[in-house]
Write a protein that holds these residues in place. Structure first.
Motif, PDB file in Angstrom:
ATOM      1  N   THR A 127       0.964   5.625  -0.279  1.00 19.32           N
ATOM      2  CA  THR A 127       0.285   6.914  -0.258  1.00 19.32           C
ATOM      3  C   THR A 127       1.222   7.983  -0.800  1.00 19.32           C
ATOM      4  O   THR A 127       2.362   8.109  -0.340  1.00 19.32           O
ATOM      5  CB  THR A 127      -0.152   7.303   1.170  1.00 19.32           C
ATOM      6  N   GLU A 156       0.842  -1.188   0.000  1.00 15.93           N
ATOM      7  CA  GLU A 156       0.000   0.000   0.000  1.00 15.93           C
ATOM      8  C   GLU A 156       0.883   1.246   0.000  1.00 15.93           C
ATOM      9  O   GLU A 156       1.805   1.368   0.803  1.00 15.93           O
ATOM     10  CB  GLU A 156      -0.915  -0.002   1.229  1.00 15.93           C
ATOM     11  N   LYS A 193      -2.941   5.379  -3.072  1.00 19.22           N
ATOM     12  CA  LYS A 193      -3.729   6.448  -2.469  1.00 19.22           C
ATOM     13  C   LYS A 193      -3.061   7.790  -2.744  1.00 19.22           C
ATOM     14  O   LYS A 193      -1.838   7.922  -2.642  1.00 19.22           O
ATOM     15  CB  LYS A 193      -3.849   6.229  -0.959  1.00 19.22           C
ATOM     16  N   THR A 230      -3.293  11.910  -1.691  1.00 21.23           N
ATOM     17  CA  THR A 230      -3.855  12.989  -0.885  1.00 21.23           C
ATOM     18  C   THR A 230      -3.388  14.309  -1.473  1.00 21.23           C
ATOM     19  O   THR A 230      -2.262  14.418  -1.950  1.00 21.23           O
ATOM     20  CB  THR A 230      -3.422  12.898   0.582  1.00 21.23           C
TER      21      THR A 230
END
Length: 348
Positions: free
Chosen positions: A61, A59, A91, A93
């Motif tokens: 980010t 995973e 992900k 942001t």
């Protein structure tokens, strides 16, 4: 229309008279401002169509930091980053400061984002010098950072940029090729304090220095099409002989807004938009030099994932500086790297 690539150069241009309209002779540059940007990796337009992100095993980010959400270029950049992140399954942001005139707010935003320990950061710095120390701190904490669209002065971040000085040179070469027996024209330069506007103007005028092409006026305007049109009209009233028009950003003075007597004047401008694409199709614009903002965000994610995967990543990665004509409208890469879908919602 064949595209013509050129090696990238960098310059920070000092404008001696930051007025609404000055002659070409009033613009001065230092020797240091004409130092070439050394590109470790030069992307081509074809690369923009073929480079894809590799999905990571873990995973991931990636945090994006921008000065403001209000700028159309920034919005396109964010869309491109979102597109690549979705394709790679990572992900994303996104955070912003309070505008280009408030770099301190972006520093605070970046520092706050870093405390949440993203795996990588993409940044479009409001202030290349002012953000450098904050970027260095993020890199020192073990998080790779990629400058996207605008260079920071950090020596520790990766860079993904399109050099504005080079874009001005490419535009000038197109004018020289078109007017081999000489010609006179006007530069609609954009804001006198904007680095992209100054850089493109510098490259253009430098490239013309040993040619038979004459710049009669350099028109400075804020990001206000009506103001640009008024100042252009004032310039051509003083000297109505205009063979060509170069707008550093096509959104400043769109071909459709030109006075009727200049509607068929040779026009070239920076930035591919829906309006400038329509101008190419209609023949009111001759050449456009795209900024590829969607590709900037997209490739930023590609580079961040390569860095996280431990690949040997080039430090300075340069986007294409090429001209496009009407024939290139049939090639999707130009629009795909520039246009945001109408139904996409920008952050607020």
């Amino acid at each position: 229309m064949k595209t013509r690539p050129l090696g990238l150069f960098t310059a920070t241009v000092m404008i001696a008279a930051a007025t609404a309209q000055v002659s070409a002779q009033d613009v001065t540059f230092t020797d240091a401002e004409r130092v070439p940007l050394s590109c470790d990796k030069q992307f081509t337009v074809n690369d923009l169509a073929t480079l894809k992100p590799t999905a990571p095993d873990a995973e991931i980010t990636i945090a994006v930091s921008v000065p403001s959400f209000a700028n159309p270029y920034i919005q396109s950049l964010i869309y491109g980053a979102e597109k690549a992140a979705n394709e790679a399954g990572v992900k994303l942001t996104v955070g912003a400061g309070r505008g280009f005139m408030d770099p301190g707010s972006q520093i605070s935003q970046l520092e706050s984002s870093a405390t949440r320990r993203p795996d990588a950061v993409l940044i479009n710095p409001a202030d290349p010098a002012g953000l450098a120390a904050a970027i260095d701190d993020v890199v020192a904490s073990g998080i790779p950072v990629v400058d996207i669209g605008t260079l920071s002065m950090s020596e520790n971040s990766y860079k993904l940029v399109q050099d504005d000085y080079s874009q001005g040179q490419v535009a000038a070469q197109a004018v020289i090729e078109q007017f081999q027996n000489g010609g006179k024209g006007v530069i609609v330069a954009g804001p006198a304090n904007a680095s992209w506007s100054r850089g493109r103007t510098a490259g253009f005028t430098d490239e013309l220095a040993d040619s038979s092409i004459e710049v009669s006026s350099i028109v400075w305007s804020d990001l206000d099409p009506q103001q640009a049109l008024t100042r252009f009209s004032n310039a051509v009233q003083a000297d109505p002989e205009v063979d060509w028009i170069y707008a550093t950003g096509s959104f400043l003075l769109a071909p459709q807004s030109l006075p009727a007597e200049y509607a068929e004047t040779f026009y070239l401008g920076g930035t591919l938009t829906n309006v400038s694409a329509e101008s190419l199709q209609e023949g009111t614009a001759n050449l456009i030099l795209p900024d590829f903002p969607v590709a900037v965000g997209y490739l930023g994610v590609v580079l961040a994932l390569k860095a996280l995967a431990g690949e040997d990543l080039a430090k300075v990665n340069c986007l294409p500086n090429e001209v496009m004509g009407k024939d290139n409208l049939d090639e999707p890469v130009w629009s795909d790297a520039s246009f945001v879908p109408a139904d996409w919602k920008a952050p607020e």
